[in-house]
Design a protein around this motif. Structure first.
Motif, mmCIF file in Angstrom:
data_model
loop_
_atom_site.group_PDB
_atom_site.id
_atom_site.type_symbol
_atom_site.label_atom_id
_atom_site.label_comp_id
_atom_site.label_asym_id
_atom_site.label_seq_id
_atom_site.Cartn_x
_atom_site.Cartn_y
_atom_site.Cartn_z
ATOM 1 N N PHE A 146 14.968 1.736 5.255
ATOM 2 C CA PHE A 146 14.562 2.102 6.609
ATOM 3 C C PHE A 146 15.393 1.359 7.632
ATOM 4 C CE2 PHE A 146 11.955 -1.564 5.641
ATOM 5 C CZ PHE A 146 11.841 -2.258 6.840
ATOM 6 N N SER A 147 15.455 1.940 8.810
ATOM 7 C CA SER A 147 16.181 1.358 9.927
ATOM 8 C C SER A 147 15.256 1.392 11.133
ATOM 9 C CB SER A 147 17.447 2.179 10.202
ATOM 10 O OG SER A 147 18.152 1.642 11.283
ATOM 11 N N SER A 148 15.099 0.273 11.792
ATOM 12 C CA SER A 148 14.211 0.201 12.949
ATOM 13 C C SER A 148 14.501 -1.090 13.694
ATOM 14 C CB SER A 148 12.753 0.256 12.485
ATOM 15 O OG SER A 148 11.898 0.435 13.582
ATOM 16 N N ALA A 149 13.650 -1.415 14.645
ATOM 17 C CA ALA A 149 13.764 -2.668 15.391
ATOM 18 C C ALA A 149 12.382 -3.271 15.531
ATOM 19 C CB ALA A 149 14.379 -2.414 16.764
ATOM 20 N N GLY A 150 12.327 -4.558 15.836
ATOM 21 C CA GLY A 150 11.049 -5.240 16.014
ATOM 22 C C GLY A 150 10.565 -5.885 14.734
ATOM 23 N N ASN A 151 9.366 -6.443 14.780
ATOM 24 C CA ASN A 151 8.773 -7.111 13.619
ATOM 25 C C ASN A 151 8.309 -6.096 12.582
ATOM 26 O OD1 ASN A 151 9.037 -9.776 14.636
ATOM 27 N ND2 ASN A 151 7.306 -9.392 15.980
ATOM 28 N N VAL A 152 8.482 -6.432 11.309
ATOM 29 C CA VAL A 152 8.132 -5.532 10.206
ATOM 30 C C VAL A 152 6.694 -5.792 9.753
ATOM 31 C CG1 VAL A 152 8.658 -4.879 7.824
ATOM 32 C CG2 VAL A 152 10.516 -5.403 9.412
ATOM 33 N N PHE A 153 5.943 -4.709 9.601
ATOM 34 C CA PHE A 153 4.584 -4.731 9.085
ATOM 35 C C PHE A 153 4.503 -3.714 7.945
ATOM 36 C CE2 PHE A 153 4.234 -6.221 13.361
ATOM 37 C CZ PHE A 153 3.103 -7.024 13.433
ATOM 38 N N ILE A 154 3.538 -3.884 7.048
ATOM 39 C CA ILE A 154 3.263 -2.893 6.015
ATOM 40 C C ILE A 154 1.778 -2.578 6.007
ATOM 41 C CG2 ILE A 154 5.199 -3.477 4.503
ATOM 42 C CD1 ILE A 154 3.178 -5.110 2.804
ATOM 43 N N SER A 155 1.449 -1.396 5.510
ATOM 44 C CA SER A 155 0.039 -1.059 5.328
ATOM 45 C C SER A 155 -0.126 -0.320 4.014
ATOM 46 C CB SER A 155 -0.479 -0.199 6.487
ATOM 47 O OG SER A 155 0.152 1.065 6.491
ATOM 48 N N LEU A 156 -1.300 -0.445 3.431
ATOM 49 C CA LEU A 156 -1.680 0.294 2.237
ATOM 50 C C LEU A 156 -3.026 0.939 2.532
ATOM 51 C CD1 LEU A 156 -1.136 1.077 -0.726
ATOM 52 C CD2 LEU A 156 -2.382 -0.997 -1.385
ATOM 53 N N THR A 157 -3.066 2.263 2.456
ATOM 54 C CA THR A 157 -4.300 2.990 2.774
ATOM 55 C C THR A 157 -4.633 3.969 1.653
ATOM 56 O OG1 THR A 157 -3.043 4.650 4.014
ATOM 57 C CG2 THR A 157 -3.973 2.821 5.274
ATOM 58 N N GLY A 158 -5.916 4.258 1.512
ATOM 59 C CA GLY A 158 -6.379 5.239 0.542
ATOM 60 C C GLY A 158 -6.277 4.791 -0.900
ATOM 61 N N ALA A 159 -6.202 3.498 -1.133
ATOM 62 C CA ALA A 159 -6.021 2.983 -2.489
ATOM 63 C C ALA A 159 -7.351 2.652 -3.159
ATOM 64 C CB ALA A 159 -5.143 1.733 -2.447
ATOM 65 N N THR A 160 -7.361 2.793 -4.479
ATOM 66 C CA THR A 160 -8.494 2.391 -5.302
ATOM 67 C C THR A 160 -7.991 1.371 -6.317
ATOM 68 O OG1 THR A 160 -9.450 4.588 -5.085
ATOM 69 C CG2 THR A 160 -10.298 3.205 -6.859
ATOM 70 N N ALA A 161 -8.433 0.138 -6.193
ATOM 71 C CA ALA A 161 -8.047 -0.949 -7.093
ATOM 72 C C ALA A 161 -6.534 -1.122 -7.216
ATOM 73 C CB ALA A 161 -8.688 -0.771 -8.457
ATOM 74 N N PRO A 162 -5.806 -1.230 -6.087
ATOM 75 C CA PRO A 162 -4.365 -1.459 -6.183
ATOM 76 C C PRO A 162 -4.061 -2.879 -6.635
ATOM 77 C CG PRO A 162 -5.041 -1.670 -3.920
ATOM 78 C CD PRO A 162 -6.264 -1.235 -4.704
ATOM 79 N N ASN A 163 -2.881 -3.069 -7.144
ATOM 80 C CA ASN A 163 -2.375 -4.411 -7.457
ATOM 81 C C ASN A 163 -0.855 -4.300 -7.450
ATOM 82 O OD1 ASN A 163 -1.968 -7.027 -8.155
ATOM 83 N ND2 ASN A 163 -2.777 -6.852 -10.228
ATOM 84 N N CYS A 164 -0.269 -4.518 -6.276
ATOM 85 C CA CYS A 164 1.170 -4.355 -6.146
ATOM 86 C C CYS A 164 1.776 -5.504 -5.352
ATOM 87 C CB CYS A 164 1.511 -3.029 -5.496
ATOM 88 S SG CYS A 164 0.851 -2.803 -3.839
ATOM 89 N N LYS A 165 3.011 -5.799 -5.687
ATOM 90 C CA LYS A 165 3.781 -6.801 -4.968
ATOM 91 C C LYS A 165 4.811 -6.044 -4.144
ATOM 92 C CE LYS A 165 6.638 -10.895 -5.736
ATOM 93 N NZ LYS A 165 7.214 -11.761 -6.787
ATOM 94 N N VAL A 166 4.783 -6.261 -2.822
ATOM 95 C CA VAL A 166 5.665 -5.561 -1.900
ATOM 96 C C VAL A 166 6.676 -6.539 -1.350
ATOM 97 C CG1 VAL A 166 5.753 -4.182 0.205
ATOM 98 C CG2 VAL A 166 3.758 -4.024 -1.279
ATOM 99 N N SER A 167 7.950 -6.141 -1.334
ATOM 100 C CA SER A 167 9.028 -6.983 -0.829
ATOM 101 C C SER A 167 9.876 -6.216 0.169
ATOM 102 C CB SER A 167 9.946 -7.428 -1.974
ATOM 103 O OG SER A 167 9.224 -8.068 -2.979
ATOM 104 N N VAL A 168 10.399 -6.934 1.149
ATOM 105 C CA VAL A 168 11.347 -6.349 2.096
ATOM 106 C C VAL A 168 12.540 -7.270 2.181
ATOM 107 C CG1 VAL A 168 11.759 -5.703 4.499
ATOM 108 C CG2 VAL A 168 9.576 -5.171 3.443
#
Length: 99
Positions: A76-98
């Motif tokens: 992705f390409s953008s500007a400003g501070n980076v945020f992430i969201s996870l929605t609609g999940a049932t029992a997730p378990n993930c490691k997210v990296s940027v």
């Protein structure tokens, strides 16, 4: 490289504490583990602005590449501070990296 481990939906986008813009002009979001059927999305916030989703920056378990492999990263390409969201999940378990 900032990382977050998500084990539940996010009530609001979570800051990764980095700026979206880089000298190369893009960043890469990737995850390992299970999204629990949810949608992982990148958001950014410019100074004084609202937190908004970055266009074309969603990953869901059903997304596959041309060889049928699950997509686990996006550029992705953008500007400003980076945020992430996870929605609609049932029992997730993930490691997210940027990077």
């Amino acid at each position: 490289m900032p990382t977050k481990t998500l084990t539940a939906d996010t009530a609001a986008p979570v800051s990764l504490g980095i700026d979206a813009s880089t000298d190369v002009g893009y960043r890469v979001l990737s995850y390992s583990g299970s999204l629990g059927g949810g949608t992982l999305r990148v958001h950014t916030q410019v100074d004084g602005g609202d937190i908004v989703p970055v266009p074309n920056s969603k990953l869901v378990i059903g997304d596959v590449d041309t060889k049928g492999d699950v997509k686990q990263q996006l550029i992705f390409s953008s500007a400003g501070n980076v945020f992430i969201s996870l929605t609609g999940a049932t029992a997730p378990n993930c490691k997210v990296s940027v990077q």
